[in-house]
Motif scaffolding. Structure first.
Motif, PDB file in Angstrom:
ATOM      1  N   SER A   1       7.611  -8.521   0.200  1.00 15.42           N
ATOM      2  CA  SER A   1       9.038  -8.787   0.084  1.00 15.42           C
ATOM      3  C   SER A   1       9.244 -10.190   0.639  1.00 15.42           C
ATOM      4  N   LEU A   2      10.156 -10.933   0.026  1.00 16.43           N
ATOM      5  CA  LEU A   2      10.414 -12.308   0.450  1.00 16.43           C
ATOM      6  C   LEU A   2      11.911 -12.559   0.563  1.00 16.43           C
ATOM      7  N   LYS A   3      12.254 -13.465   1.463  1.00 17.56           N
ATOM      8  CA  LYS A   3      13.637 -13.906   1.639  1.00 17.56           C
ATOM      9  C   LYS A   3      13.597 -15.388   1.993  1.00 17.56           C
ATOM     10  N   ASP A   4      14.445 -16.172   1.344  1.00 20.63           N
ATOM     11  CA  ASP A   4      14.505 -17.613   1.602  1.00 20.63           C
ATOM     12  C   ASP A   4      13.137 -18.279   1.443  1.00 20.63           C
ATOM     13  N   GLY A   5      12.327 -17.781   0.503  1.00 26.49           N
ATOM     14  CA  GLY A   5      11.018 -18.373   0.240  1.00 26.49           C
ATOM     15  C   GLY A   5       9.946 -18.038   1.258  1.00 26.49           C
ATOM     16  N   LYS A   6      10.241 -17.117   2.186  1.00 28.26           N
ATOM     17  CA  LYS A   6       9.270 -16.706   3.209  1.00 28.26           C
ATOM     18  C   LYS A   6       9.011 -15.204   3.079  1.00 28.26           C
ATOM     19  N   ILE A   7       7.848 -14.783   3.533  1.00 25.68           N
ATOM     20  CA  ILE A   7       7.432 -13.383   3.445  1.00 25.68           C
ATOM     21  C   ILE A   7       8.084 -12.578   4.570  1.00 25.68           C
ATOM     22  N   THR A   8       8.802 -11.516   4.187  1.00 29.05           N
ATOM     23  CA  THR A   8       9.405 -10.624   5.189  1.00 29.05           C
ATOM     24  C   THR A   8       8.578  -9.353   5.380  1.00 29.05           C
ATOM     25  N   ARG A   9       7.784  -9.009   4.375  1.00 28.99           N
ATOM     26  CA  ARG A   9       6.949  -7.803   4.470  1.00 28.99           C
ATOM     27  C   ARG A   9       5.680  -8.008   3.676  1.00 28.99           C
ATOM     28  N   VAL A  10       4.576  -7.576   4.278  1.00 30.67           N
ATOM     29  CA  VAL A  10       3.298  -7.490   3.580  1.00 30.67           C
ATOM     30  C   VAL A  10       2.800  -6.072   3.768  1.00 30.67           C
ATOM     31  N   THR A  11       2.448  -5.407   2.681  1.00 33.87           N
ATOM     32  CA  THR A  11       1.820  -4.095   2.726  1.00 33.87           C
ATOM     33  C   THR A  11       0.444  -4.259   2.098  1.00 33.87           C
ATOM     34  N   THR A  12      -0.588  -3.968   2.877  1.00 33.44           N
ATOM     35  CA  THR A  12      -1.963  -4.150   2.406  1.00 33.44           C
ATOM     36  C   THR A  12      -2.540  -2.807   1.993  1.00 33.44           C
ATOM     37  N   TYR A  13      -3.291  -2.791   0.880  1.00 29.17           N
ATOM     38  CA  TYR A  13      -3.948  -1.571   0.433  1.00 29.17           C
ATOM     39  C   TYR A  13      -5.423  -1.841   0.140  1.00 29.17           C
ATOM     40  N   TYR A  14      -6.261  -0.939   0.611  1.00 32.01           N
ATOM     41  CA  TYR A  14      -7.679  -0.878   0.247  1.00 32.01           C
ATOM     42  C   TYR A  14      -8.111   0.558   0.477  1.00 32.01           C
ATOM     43  N   ASN A  15      -9.259   0.934  -0.055  1.00 34.12           N
ATOM     44  CA  ASN A  15      -9.763   2.291   0.097  1.00 34.12           C
ATOM     45  C   ASN A  15     -10.667   2.343   1.321  1.00 34.12           C
ATOM     46  N   LEU A  16     -10.151   2.863   2.416  1.00 36.37           N
ATOM     47  CA  LEU A  16     -10.907   2.916   3.669  1.00 36.37           C
ATOM     48  C   LEU A  16     -12.183   3.731   3.530  1.00 36.37           C
ATOM     49  N   GLN A  17     -12.141   4.835   2.795  1.00 38.37           N
ATOM     50  CA  GLN A  17     -13.341   5.663   2.637  1.00 38.37           C
ATOM     51  C   GLN A  17     -14.438   4.923   1.885  1.00 38.37           C
ATOM     52  N   ASP A  18     -14.056   4.096   0.911  1.00 30.65           N
ATOM     53  CA  ASP A  18     -15.017   3.256   0.192  1.00 30.65           C
ATOM     54  C   ASP A  18     -15.659   2.276   1.168  1.00 30.65           C
ATOM     55  N   TRP A  19     -14.837   1.638   2.019  1.00 29.27           N
ATOM     56  CA  TRP A  19     -15.362   0.688   3.001  1.00 29.27           C
ATOM     57  C   TRP A  19     -16.315   1.386   3.967  1.00 29.27           C
ATOM     58  N   ILE A  20     -15.924   2.559   4.479  1.00 31.19           N
ATOM     59  CA  ILE A  20     -16.781   3.299   5.422  1.00 31.19           C
ATOM     60  C   ILE A  20     -18.111   3.656   4.759  1.00 31.19           C
ATOM     61  N   ALA A  21     -18.075   4.086   3.515  1.00 32.99           N
ATOM     62  CA  ALA A  21     -19.312   4.416   2.795  1.00 32.99           C
ATOM     63  C   ALA A  21     -20.215   3.182   2.678  1.00 32.99           C
ATOM     64  N   GLN A  22     -19.625   2.039   2.382  1.00 34.74           N
ATOM     65  CA  GLN A  22     -20.422   0.819   2.212  1.00 34.74           C
ATOM     66  C   GLN A  22     -21.068   0.374   3.527  1.00 34.74           C
ATOM     67  N   VAL A  23     -20.325   0.439   4.638  1.00 31.02           N
ATOM     68  CA  VAL A  23     -20.898  -0.043   5.916  1.00 31.02           C
ATOM     69  C   VAL A  23     -21.755   1.023   6.589  1.00 31.02           C
ATOM     70  N   SER A  24     -21.699   2.253   6.087  1.00 36.44           N
ATOM     71  CA  SER A  24     -22.523   3.332   6.649  1.00 36.44           C
ATOM     72  C   SER A  24     -23.837   3.515   5.887  1.00 36.44           C
ATOM     73  N   ALA A  25     -23.957   2.884   4.744  1.00 36.51           N
ATOM     74  CA  ALA A  25     -25.156   3.068   3.892  1.00 36.51           C
ATOM     75  C   ALA A  25     -26.391   2.486   4.546  1.00 36.51           C
TER      76      ALA A  25
END
Length: 136
Positions: free
Chosen positions: A112-136
């Protein structure tokens, strides 16, 4: 054009991320800022976000590729899709032990942005995918 401003602001935010420039990322943020993370509590304000970034930079080394940025016509919303290419440097509490594992993870951000600046960032990634990759 507002949509171009939104896209430019989001692009600058991610360019600063890839440069390891926390101050550059914070410069893209509105004073009324909220960081909604994939897992965990919402962080309010620029100072909390900067602290989060400091923790992340000592725990993970990440570079984003395949970045595509979108902006709404009115410039108040945006999104980005990208690939996270990372190395797990230091064990993050509650997660698998770090020993330099690498990972490649699709991810995205919603803005979300206001006056050309970011007011909200929502980040998404699959945590279980990441855990599987670093646990392999």
């Amino acid at each position: 054009m507002p949509s171009q401003t939104a896209r430019a602001t989001i692009q600058a935010y991610y360019d600063a991320f890839n440069a390891g420039d926390v101050a550059g990322m914070v410069a893209c943020l509105h004073d009324d800022f909220a960081h909604h993370v994939n897992e965990g509590a919402t962080r309010l304000g620029k100072a909390a976000f900067a602290e989060f970034c400091a923790h992340m930079s000592e725990t993970y080394k990440e570079r984003l590729t395949d970045l595509v940025v979108y902006g709404s016509e009115d410039g108040t919303r945006g999104a980005a899709e990208f690939t996270v290419n990372g190395t797990y440097l230091k064990t993050d509490p509650g997660l698998p032990e770090a020993h330099g594992q690498t990972y490649v993870l699709p991810a995205g951000g919603f803005f979300s942005l206001k006056d050309g600046k970011i007011t909200r960032v929502t980040t998404y990634y699959n945590l279980q995918d990441w855990i599987a990759q670093v646990s392999a």
